[in-house]
Structures are given as structure tokens and as C-alpha cells.
Scaffold this motif. Structure first.
Motif, PDB file in Angstrom:
ATOM      1  N   VAL A   1       1.179  -1.437  -0.152  1.00  0.00           N
ATOM      2  CA  VAL A   1      -0.058  -0.205   0.006  1.00  0.00           C
ATOM      3  C   VAL A   1       0.845   1.099  -0.082  1.00  0.00           C
ATOM      4  O   VAL A   1       0.351   1.886  -0.899  1.00  0.00           O
ATOM      5  CB  VAL A   1      -1.101   0.082   1.568  1.00  0.00           C
ATOM      6  CG1 VAL A   1      -1.291   1.271   1.285  1.00  0.00           C
ATOM      7  CG2 VAL A   1      -2.114  -1.302   0.905  1.00  0.00           C
ATOM      8  N   GLN A   2       1.879   1.584   0.739  1.00  0.00           N
ATOM      9  CA  GLN A   2       3.198   2.480   0.798  1.00  0.00           C
ATOM     10  C   GLN A   2       3.439   2.567  -0.165  1.00  0.00           C
ATOM     11  O   GLN A   2       3.440   3.857  -0.522  1.00  0.00           O
ATOM     12  CB  GLN A   2       3.932   2.407   1.955  1.00  0.00           C
ATOM     13  CG  GLN A   2       3.067   2.749   3.599  1.00  0.00           C
ATOM     14  CD  GLN A   2       4.596   2.376   3.950  1.00  0.00           C
ATOM     15  OE1 GLN A   2       5.135   1.962   4.465  1.00  0.00           O
ATOM     16  NE2 GLN A   2       4.479   3.403   5.520  1.00  0.00           N
ATOM     17  N   ALA A   3       3.957   1.733  -1.570  1.00  0.00           N
ATOM     18  CA  ALA A   3       4.412   1.992  -2.188  1.00  0.00           C
ATOM     19  C   ALA A   3       3.653   2.174  -4.028  1.00  0.00           C
ATOM     20  O   ALA A   3       3.718   2.869  -4.471  1.00  0.00           O
ATOM     21  CB  ALA A   3       5.534   0.902  -3.224  1.00  0.00           C
ATOM     22  N   GLU A   4       2.396   1.996  -3.546  1.00  0.00           N
ATOM     23  CA  GLU A   4       1.286   1.996  -4.469  1.00  0.00           C
ATOM     24  C   GLU A   4       0.594   2.862  -4.231  1.00  0.00           C
ATOM     25  O   GLU A   4       0.062   4.162  -4.973  1.00  0.00           O
ATOM     26  CB  GLU A   4       0.279   0.697  -5.010  1.00  0.00           C
ATOM     27  CG  GLU A   4       1.070  -0.131  -5.114  1.00  0.00           C
ATOM     28  CD  GLU A   4       0.135  -2.005  -5.811  1.00  0.00           C
ATOM     29  OE1 GLU A   4      -1.048  -1.393  -5.713  1.00  0.00           O
ATOM     30  OE2 GLU A   4       0.445  -2.356  -6.006  1.00  0.00           O
ATOM     31  N   HIS A   5       0.697   3.944  -3.302  1.00  0.00           N
ATOM     32  CA  HIS A   5      -0.487   5.099  -2.242  1.00  0.00           C
ATOM     33  C   HIS A   5       0.612   5.428  -1.592  1.00  0.00           C
ATOM     34  O   HIS A   5       0.501   5.346  -0.301  1.00  0.00           O
ATOM     35  CB  HIS A   5      -1.415   4.162  -2.050  1.00  0.00           C
ATOM     36  CG  HIS A   5      -2.065   3.891  -3.184  1.00  0.00           C
ATOM     37  ND1 HIS A   5      -3.757   4.389  -4.070  1.00  0.00           N
ATOM     38  CD2 HIS A   5      -2.634   2.587  -3.217  1.00  0.00           C
ATOM     39  CE1 HIS A   5      -3.807   3.625  -4.633  1.00  0.00           C
ATOM     40  NE2 HIS A   5      -3.337   2.295  -3.812  1.00  0.00           N
TER      41      HIS A   5
END
Ligand code: PRP
Ligand code: URA
Length: 209
Positions: free
Chosen positions: A170-174
Motif C-alpha cells: 500500500v505504501q508503494a502504490e499509494h
């Protein structure tokens, strides 16, 4: 990069331990999830902007604080996210509620969309996306993409339990979305369930297993 907030107040840890226990039944599980959502919501709303208003107390006039500008929306990922809505609504009764339906394929563990109904002015709101379980991160990440396609640009994601794999995804994509969890667990098992986790959150809330 988004910030990971681990909201590990002693009351939350205590309640979460009861939820994890396989002997805890659906009624207590639901009540505890709602209570934890409210306690986490208190932390998540800490930076809401305030503005001054003029009021009159029974004693005198004063300048008082009120929450300003943007209003909130709560968006649960169905089904399990529903269990976190009423706790947040107790804090912010005027928040609108949208719904995103995703189910995880038992073989591939990939999420599939089956429902999306959001308030018409969702793009003007601060959105709190909620789902108790952040496992592979596929469901949360897809839900965030759906919200952004509807114009949302101020979103926080609140889960009960997360694992490093899902948090990293989630941190990488958002990278613009802060993540709030009550606990960071160890890993996923071969069925992509969180270890030690609390089992299938949807089934435990709705008594479907
Ligand atoms: C669970 C949970 C999340 C998702 C997390 O839902 O509530 O939505 O799995 O897994 P992920 O991070 O690997 O995507 P599920 O698909 O079992 O549906 P349900 O809530 O209807 O039971
Ligand atoms: N969904 C759940 O309900 N529990 C898990 O551990 C993983 C996904």
C-alpha cells in the motif's frame, strides 16, 4: 512516503487480544471492533483543521474552535470494514458513508470488485477507508485506486491488523495515504491469512463460519 501509525494504546491492545482469542464469539467481536475503531478514530482525526467561530456561553461572548473546511466520509471495504463504521460515526456523526465491495479469490488471493457506491461529493471530503485486515494489501490498494478514480485526494486508511507485506504494497502504490493499524503482525501463511492475526474477520463479525 506515507506514514505508518501504530495506534497501540493499552486499551486497544487489551481489546485486540480478546478479539484474537478464537473463543470470543461474534457479539463480543463486533462490539470490540467498534470500540477499537472509535479509539483509533480519535488518533486518526488528531490533525483535523480547526477554525474560530464566535459563540455566546451563558456567561459571555467568546471565540471558540470548530472543525473547519472539509467534511469527512467513511468508506468500509465490504464486508468486514462494516464493523468499523459505527465506532467512527459516533465520533463524527455527520460523516457520509460510502461502500466498496471487494472479495478475495480463495485461490489467487487477488481482490475482485463487486460493488461501489460513494457520496456524490466524495472528492471534496477527507476519506477514511476502513478494513480490519491488511494482508497482501491487494484489497486496500485496489480500493484506494477506486477512490482516486472518483476524485478523492485526501485519504487515510485504517486497519486493525496489518503485516509488513501488505503495508509495503500500500505504501508503494499509494505513497500519499497514511496507514493506521492497531498492531503489526508477523507474516502471512500459505492461504494469505495473517499470522497470528484473528482469523477471517468477515466470518467472525457475521457468524458465517
Ligand atoms: C478480507 C478482509 C480484507 C481482505 C484483506 O476480506 O476483510 O478486505 O480480505 O486481504 P488482502 O489484504 O490480502 O487483500 P474478504 O475478501 O475475505 O471478504 P469479506 O470481508 O467479505 O469476508
Ligand atoms: N482476511 C481476513 O479476514 N483475515 C486474514 O487474516 C487475511 C485476510
Amino acid at each position: 512516503m506515507s506514514t505508518l501509525h501504530i495506534v497501540d494504546h493499552p486499551l486497544i491492545q487489551h481489546k485486540l487480544s480478546i478479539m484474537r482469542n478464537k473463543k470470543t464469539g461474534s457479539k463480543d467481536f463486533r462490539e470490540l471492533l467498534s470500540e477499537i475503531a472509535m479509539l483509533m478514530g480519535y488518533e486518526l482525526t488528531r490533525d483535523l483543521p480547526l477554525e474560530d467561530i464566535q459563540i455566546e456561553t451563558p456567561i459571555c461572548k467568546m471565540t471558540a474552535k470548530t472543525i473547519s473546511g472539509k467534511k469527512l466520509a467513511i468508506v468500509p471495504i465490504l464486508r468486514a470494514g462494516l464493523g468499523m463504521v459505527d465506532g467512527l460515526q459516533k465520533l463524527v456523526p455527520v460523516a457520509k458513508v460510502g461502500h466498496i465491495g471487494l472479495y478475495r479469490d480463495p485461490e489467487t488471493h487477488l481482490p475482485h470488485e463487486y460493488y461501489c457506491k460513494l457520496p456524490p461529493d466524495i472528492e471534496d471530503r477527507i476519506v477514511i477507508l476502513v478494513d480490519p485486515m491488511l494482508a497482501t494489501g491487494g484489497s486496500a490498494s485496489d480500493a484506494l485506486t477506486m477512490l482516486k478514480k472518483h476524485g478523492c485526494h485526501n485519504i487515510k486508511f485504517m486497519a486493525l491488523v496489518g503485516v509488513p507485506e501488505g503495508i509495503t504494497k500500500v505504501q508503494a502504490e499509494h505513497p500519499d495515504v497514511d496507514i493506521y493499524v492497531a498492531a503489526q503482525d508477523e507474516c502471512l501463511n500459505e492461504h494469505a491469512y495473517i499470522v497470528p492475526g484473528l482469523g477471517d474477520a468477515g466470518d467472525r463479525i457475521f457468524g458465517t463460519k
